[in-house]
Motif scaffolding. Structure first.
Motif, PDB file in Angstrom:
ATOM      1  N   ILE A 246       0.847  -1.192   0.000  1.00 30.17           N
ATOM      2  CA  ILE A 246       0.000   0.000   0.000  1.00 30.17           C
ATOM      3  C   ILE A 246       0.883   1.242   0.000  1.00 30.17           C
ATOM      4  O   ILE A 246       0.600   2.231  -0.661  1.00 30.17           O
ATOM      5  CB  ILE A 246      -0.920   0.002   1.235  1.00 30.17           C
ATOM      6  CG1 ILE A 246      -1.839  -1.221   1.196  1.00 30.17           C
ATOM      7  CG2 ILE A 246      -1.748   1.272   1.293  1.00 30.17           C
ATOM      8  CD1 ILE A 246      -2.647  -1.387   2.454  1.00 30.17           C
ATOM      9  N   SER A 247       1.983   1.176   0.761  1.00 32.72           N
ATOM     10  CA  SER A 247       2.928   2.284   0.785  1.00 32.72           C
ATOM     11  C   SER A 247       3.547   2.440  -0.590  1.00 32.72           C
ATOM     12  O   SER A 247       3.947   1.461  -1.228  1.00 32.72           O
ATOM     13  CB  SER A 247       4.023   2.000   1.814  1.00 32.72           C
ATOM     14  OG  SER A 247       5.098   2.878   1.654  1.00 32.72           O
ATOM     15  N   ALA A 248       3.644   3.675  -1.063  1.00 34.59           N
ATOM     16  CA  ALA A 248       4.223   3.961  -2.365  1.00 34.59           C
ATOM     17  C   ALA A 248       5.580   4.625  -2.179  1.00 34.59           C
ATOM     18  O   ALA A 248       5.646   5.771  -1.725  1.00 34.59           O
ATOM     19  CB  ALA A 248       3.293   4.863  -3.172  1.00 34.59           C
ATOM     20  N   ASN A 251       6.164   8.283  -3.132  1.00 31.37           N
ATOM     21  CA  ASN A 251       5.331   9.349  -2.566  1.00 31.37           C
ATOM     22  C   ASN A 251       5.422   9.274  -1.051  1.00 31.37           C
ATOM     23  O   ASN A 251       4.779   8.429  -0.423  1.00 31.37           O
ATOM     24  CB  ASN A 251       3.885   9.167  -3.031  1.00 31.37           C
ATOM     25  CG  ASN A 251       2.958  10.250  -2.516  1.00 31.37           C
ATOM     26  OD1 ASN A 251       3.360  11.114  -1.741  1.00 31.37           O
ATOM     27  ND2 ASN A 251       1.717  10.206  -2.942  1.00 31.37           N
ATOM     28  N   GLY A 254       2.058   9.356   0.955  1.00 28.76           N
ATOM     29  CA  GLY A 254       1.150   8.210   0.903  1.00 28.76           C
ATOM     30  C   GLY A 254      -0.141   8.454   0.163  1.00 28.76           C
ATOM     31  O   GLY A 254      -0.911   7.516  -0.066  1.00 28.76           O
ATOM     32  N   PHE A 255      -0.407   9.706  -0.214  1.00 26.73           N
ATOM     33  CA  PHE A 255      -1.631   9.983  -0.978  1.00 26.73           C
ATOM     34  C   PHE A 255      -1.288  10.887  -2.157  1.00 26.73           C
ATOM     35  O   PHE A 255      -0.586  11.883  -1.984  1.00 26.73           O
ATOM     36  CB  PHE A 255      -2.687  10.665  -0.110  1.00 26.73           C
ATOM     37  CG  PHE A 255      -3.951  10.992  -0.879  1.00 26.73           C
ATOM     38  CD1 PHE A 255      -4.887  10.005  -1.111  1.00 26.73           C
ATOM     39  CD2 PHE A 255      -4.158  12.259  -1.405  1.00 26.73           C
ATOM     40  CE1 PHE A 255      -6.032  10.291  -1.845  1.00 26.73           C
ATOM     41  CE2 PHE A 255      -5.289  12.554  -2.130  1.00 26.73           C
ATOM     42  CZ  PHE A 255      -6.233  11.561  -2.349  1.00 26.73           C
ATOM     43  N   GLY A 257      -2.087   7.042  -3.186  1.00 22.48           N
ATOM     44  CA  GLY A 257      -1.337   5.800  -3.223  1.00 22.48           C
ATOM     45  C   GLY A 257      -1.683   4.983  -4.451  1.00 22.48           C
ATOM     46  O   GLY A 257      -2.421   5.412  -5.335  1.00 22.48           O
ATOM     47  N   TYR A 258      -1.162   3.770  -4.494  1.00 24.42           N
ATOM     48  CA  TYR A 258      -1.394   2.911  -5.648  1.00 24.42           C
ATOM     49  C   TYR A 258      -2.880   2.633  -5.867  1.00 24.42           C
ATOM     50  O   TYR A 258      -3.383   2.647  -6.994  1.00 24.42           O
ATOM     51  CB  TYR A 258      -0.659   1.582  -5.480  1.00 24.42           C
ATOM     52  CG  TYR A 258       0.844   1.682  -5.519  1.00 24.42           C
ATOM     53  CD1 TYR A 258       1.488   2.361  -6.542  1.00 24.42           C
ATOM     54  CD2 TYR A 258       1.627   1.088  -4.524  1.00 24.42           C
ATOM     55  CE1 TYR A 258       2.872   2.445  -6.581  1.00 24.42           C
ATOM     56  CE2 TYR A 258       3.004   1.167  -4.554  1.00 24.42           C
ATOM     57  CZ  TYR A 258       3.624   1.848  -5.588  1.00 24.42           C
ATOM     58  OH  TYR A 258       4.985   1.928  -5.613  1.00 24.42           O
ATOM     59  N   SER A 301       5.998   4.103 -11.359  1.00 23.21           N
ATOM     60  CA  SER A 301       6.013   5.160 -10.344  1.00 23.21           C
ATOM     61  C   SER A 301       7.439   5.467  -9.899  1.00 23.21           C
ATOM     62  O   SER A 301       7.797   6.629  -9.661  1.00 23.21           O
ATOM     63  CB  SER A 301       5.149   4.750  -9.145  1.00 23.21           C
ATOM     64  OG  SER A 301       5.738   3.684  -8.418  1.00 23.21           O
ATOM     65  N   LEU A 637       7.053   0.318   3.145  1.00 24.00           N
ATOM     66  CA  LEU A 637       6.837   1.289   4.219  1.00 24.00           C
ATOM     67  C   LEU A 637       7.987   1.257   5.221  1.00 24.00           C
ATOM     68  O   LEU A 637       8.380   2.295   5.765  1.00 24.00           O
ATOM     69  CB  LEU A 637       5.508   1.020   4.926  1.00 24.00           C
ATOM     70  CG  LEU A 637       5.090   2.088   5.952  1.00 24.00           C
ATOM     71  CD1 LEU A 637       4.993   3.457   5.302  1.00 24.00           C
ATOM     72  CD2 LEU A 637       3.758   1.720   6.598  1.00 24.00           C
TER      73      LEU A 637
END
Length: 679
Positions: A246-248, A251, A254-255, A257-258, A301, A637
């Motif tokens: 979930i962690s990108a 970025n 975090g928002f 995110g994927y 990304s 993360l």
């Protein structure tokens, strides 16, 4: 007098050796899979530091360095250093090595020439089109003493006598003629951990020209090694990653995110099903299975953010061979540029030093794991391709199964085994004459319990959305581990950890349908032996009851799915630092072999306090910090969290260019990220 070492892969027709190397000096000269050594043997059966050679007058000694497969001299496995006579052969993995006394190399060539380390096993590596690298400029011309200090002395090769010292004088570095640059920040590793650190530094205000990243990815991409492991373990670009992502890493906020990006993309294309991605994030695991992105989206990304922060401008291609403190409260990193990336330069010109005030170590996993009995089989059958590790390239196995059918045996349970089982299931679409045998050590009676929670157990494997309980990432368990004493941490990690797989409906159905239809069978037991009988790999299981016969499992292929090596001292750079500075390790759950699974001791800012050098500091990230203040150290993360804590620490230290990261700067930098503008 120098010695010449030549080596030939066993099973190859006799003739010229694969390669040879002249070594001059007392040593120690290192043999292993790591490019840091003098003799590089690139093969899975070879440990990164496998053996060492010492020369004392007319006597040559060889010592095994606790390698996984051992070193054999004149037919006997070494248990202590032994004299190596020219008439005797040394066997290391699939290679046979011989020595002879020789003359000194002609002018212009010497024992440090890395051209000689490119053996036949390296032939398949990708090589980019790289422009020639010119020699680094130095404000001081190298004096004879400086050249000797940089290349000779007790270590036998670069960085030589300079690194026999715990504190390196800057005047000697300058006199060496190999000082390539002086910056404030250097990241060692070049992978995702280094990328996260550099990304944070750039967003915190550090210019790209004050950061250097040293790595070995031919295309400079931070996900190069991770992507290779994904592809080898059967995750194609279109497939979703197995575990929590979930962690990108591109970025830090975090928002979006994927999941958010994929939802918007689907909705713009008229696919309302895209709404489920956000539901998976906020509802997992109670309402739906966990969300994971497609690998291709992760790759893209990374590429976008790398371009935004100037990653290519920070990048240096090189093998790091050592790190030392300097006498002006900084650090010197010695690295070697392979001849393939600087074809028009001499060995001396490819050996460089870089000096920095702050450094980060994120070297990743040193190797893929390999079960001892499978190592023994591979050593005795060096030409066999039927026994592989899941992280090695082994697509050919599935192509053969699709064409001819057959039986495949999988060793180990967990997330890697789940994906390999899926790949076998996909192969059965093309050929139904494929059987799968799944071998694990023992049955599981019940899921692991911690406090009031218990993991679900299905198809004889514990199921959990991520490899740690979710609150280890950013919730109460993360806070508890960070506050715990070093002695308490291994107990907590033992309670939360263990082998698990994701609760995915498709994986559960594959096993249940395979069991029902008879092409999937699971077995339990300890392996007694593995033998090649008529082209079949026969695995004999020990009987737990002397009144019953042993069980033989015959298969065309065996795939080891037991994961990656987590022993940080398998990385020569880290082993050298531990020895030189007597670095403490994080506490381990046990002694002996278990201690090797613990990373370097770090504080809650991920600083390796044992390397502090006045105003100079070193941080670490990833498996290098295992058993430290964070559980999921090798997750996206986890790598971002380590970078965040170290960047905050740099800000408190008043490091040059590193700004305090308050709400205003954060908001401004987030807008720049959204617009694709440089920090």
């Amino acid at each position: 007098m120098p010695i010449e070492i030549s080596w030939l892969r066993t099973g190859k027709a006799s003739g010229a050796p694969d390669d040879k190397r002249i070594l001059d000096g007392p040593g120690p000269f290192r043999i292993g899979r790591s490019a840091d050594g003098e003799i590089v043997l690139d093969h899975p059966q070879i440990s990164r530091l496998h053996a060492e050679i010492f020369v004392d007058g007319q006597t040559v000694r060889i010592a095994d360095k606790e390698s996984q497969n051992g070193t054999v001299l004149a037919g006997r496995k070494l248990t202590s250093p032994a004299v190596w006579e020219p008439q005797h052969e040394v066997k290391i993995g699939p290679f046979a090595l011989r020595i002879r006394w020789t003359e000194r190399p002609p002018a212009g060539r010497n024992a440090r020439d890395v051209d000689a380390t490119a053996i036949a096993a390296n032939a398949g590596r990708e090589r980019p089109d790289t422009p020639p690298i010119t020699p680094a400029a130095s404000p001081v011309s190298p004096s004879p003493a400086g050249r000797a200090a940089a290349s000779g002395g007790g270590r036998g090769s670069f960085p030589g006598q300079l690194f026999d010292q715990r504190i390196v004088p800057m005047r000697e570095l300058q006199a060496s003629g190999k000082l390539a640059a002086e910056v404030n920040f250097v990241a060692v590793g070049g992978g995702i951990g280094s990328f996260c650190w550099a990304d944070h530094l750039r967003i915190y205000g550090v210019p790209a020209n004050d950061i250097r990243v040293i790595g070995v990815a031919d295309d400079k991409r931070p996900y190069a090694k991770w992507g290779r492991l994904c592809r080898n373990s059967q995750i194609p670009d279109t497939e979703r990653i197995r575990s929590n992502s979930i962690s990108a890493p591109d970025n830090i906020w975090g928002f979006p995110g994927y999941a958010s990006r994929e939802m918007v993309r689907d909705l713009l294309q008229g696919r309302l099903a895209g709404l489920k991605h956000v539901l998976q994030v906020f509802g997992e695991p109670a309402l739906t299975e966990s969300y994971t992105p497609r690998t291709i989206d992760v790759y893209r990304s990374f590429d976008v953010e790398a371009k935004r922060i100037g990653w290519d401008d920070m990048w240096i291609y090189g093998q790091v061979v050592g790190l030392r403190k300097t006498d002006d409260e900084r650090y010197v990193i010695a690295y070697r540029i392979p001849s393939s990336h600087a074809p028009d330069t001499t060995p001396d010109q490819r050996e460089r030093f870089i000096v920095a005030r702050y450094a980060q170590l994120a070297t990743g996993y040193p190797a893929s794991n390999f079960l001892p009995d499978l190592q023994v089989f591979r050593q005795s059958h060096p030409n066999s391709t039927a026994v592989v590790n899941a992280y090695e390239p082994h697509d050919e196995i599935y192509r053969v199964l699709e064409q001819k059918g057959g039986t495949i045996l999988i060793r180990g349970r967990g997330i890697v085994a789940s994906r390999v089982i899926q790949r076998v299931w996909e192969a059965r679409d093309k050929n139904k004459d494929i059987r799968l045998l799944h071998l694990v050590r023992s049955q599981i009676g019940a899921g692991h319990k911690y406090d009031l929670s218990r993991r679900a157990l299905r198809n004889d494997v514990e199921q959990q959305p991520f490899n740690w309980p979710k609150s280890c990432w950013g919730g109460t368990l993360r806070d508890r581990l960070e506050r715990a004493s070093p002695e308490e941490r291994p107990k907590l990690l033992a309670s939360w950890g263990g082998t698990t797989t994701a609760d995915r409906d498709d994986w559960n159905k594959i096993i249940e349908e395979g069991t029902k239809d008879g092409w999937y069978k699971i077995f339990y037991g300890k392996v007694a032996s593995i033998a090649d009988k008529g082209g079949k790999m026969v695995t004999r299981l020990e009987s737990s009851d002397r009144h019953h016969e042993n069980v033989d499992l015959a298969a065309d292929f065996i795939v080891d799915c037991t994961g990656l090596v987590a022993r940080v001292d398998e990385t020569p750079l880290l082993a050298d630092l531990i020895k030189t500075y007597d670095l403490p390790r994080n506490k381990a759950a046990g002694d002996g072999a278990e201690l090797r699974l613990a990373g370097l001791a770090v504080n809650t800012a991920f600083e390796v306090t044992g390397l502090q050098n006045g105003r100079g500091h070193v941080w670490a990230a990833g498996v290098v910090t295992a058993n430290g203040p964070y559980a999921a150290v090798d997750s996206f993360l986890g790598l971002q969290y380590a970078a965040l804590r170290s960047a905050d620490h740099l800000s408190l230290l008043g490091a040059q260019h590193v700004s305090r990261f308050g709400p205003l700067r954060s908001s401004t930098q987030w807008v720049k990220w959204c617009l694709g503008r440089a920090p």
